[in-house]
Design a protein around this motif. Structure first.
Motif, PDB file in Angstrom:
ATOM      1  N   GLU A 241     -41.015   3.170 -44.187  1.00 31.04           N
ATOM      2  CA  GLU A 241     -40.516   3.153 -42.809  1.00 31.04           C
ATOM      3  C   GLU A 241     -39.957   1.771 -42.471  1.00 31.04           C
ATOM      4  O   GLU A 241     -38.929   1.646 -41.792  1.00 31.04           O
ATOM      5  CB  GLU A 241     -41.629   3.530 -41.832  1.00 31.04           C
ATOM      6  CG  GLU A 241     -41.160   3.591 -40.394  1.00 31.04           C
ATOM      7  CD  GLU A 241     -42.275   3.928 -39.406  1.00 31.04           C
ATOM      8  OE1 GLU A 241     -41.961   4.012 -38.216  1.00 31.04           O
ATOM      9  OE2 GLU A 241     -43.432   4.097 -39.828  1.00 31.04           O
TER      10      GLU A 241
ATOM     11  N   GLU B  37     -36.517   1.467 -43.981  1.00 32.06           N
ATOM     12  CA  GLU B  37     -35.557   2.223 -43.174  1.00 32.06           C
ATOM     13  C   GLU B  37     -35.167   1.447 -41.920  1.00 32.06           C
ATOM     14  O   GLU B  37     -33.991   1.402 -41.550  1.00 32.06           O
ATOM     15  CB  GLU B  37     -36.142   3.578 -42.775  1.00 32.06           C
ATOM     16  CG  GLU B  37     -36.234   4.559 -43.913  1.00 32.06           C
ATOM     17  CD  GLU B  37     -36.873   5.872 -43.493  1.00 32.06           C
ATOM     18  OE1 GLU B  37     -36.925   6.164 -42.282  1.00 32.06           O
ATOM     19  OE2 GLU B  37     -37.324   6.601 -44.392  1.00 32.06           O
TER      20      GLU B  37
ATOM     21  N   GLU C  59     -31.421   0.274 -41.050  1.00 31.89           N
ATOM     22  CA  GLU C  59     -30.799   0.774 -39.818  1.00 31.89           C
ATOM     23  C   GLU C  59     -30.305  -0.383 -38.953  1.00 31.89           C
ATOM     24  O   GLU C  59     -29.188  -0.350 -38.435  1.00 31.89           O
ATOM     25  CB  GLU C  59     -31.785   1.615 -39.021  1.00 31.89           C
ATOM     26  CG  GLU C  59     -32.046   2.976 -39.583  1.00 31.89           C
ATOM     27  CD  GLU C  59     -33.139   3.723 -38.835  1.00 31.89           C
ATOM     28  OE1 GLU C  59     -33.603   3.239 -37.770  1.00 31.89           O
ATOM     29  OE2 GLU C  59     -33.519   4.792 -39.313  1.00 31.89           O
TER      30      GLU C  59
END
Length: 73
Positions: A59, A62, A66
């Motif tokens: 996570e 990510e 992002e």
């Protein structure tokens, strides 16, 4: 006309800093962020200084990617 997909190489390098494991996230030769453990969670930091809490390393990765893609040129 549709744009052609561009392949981008993302590298995650495990290092030690202050006797703590850190994962450096790089695109090409540029380090764009890092992920470090904090208790049972992780802190994902981008190169601009912004930090996010994550439940897992995946996570965190990510979140770094992002944020990089959101703010890149």
């Amino acid at each position: 006309m549709a744009k052609k997909d561009k392949t981008v190489e993302v590298t995650v390098k495990d290092t030690m800093r202050d006797q703590q494991p850190i994962q450096e996230v790089s695109i090409g030769k540029n380090v764009i962020g890092e992920i470090r453990p904090e208790g049972d969670r992780f802190i994902a930091s981008v190169d601009g200084g912004e930090s996010f809490r994550a439940r897992s390393q995946e996570e965190g990765l990510e979140l770094v990617l992002e944020e990089y893609h959101l703010h890149q040129g």
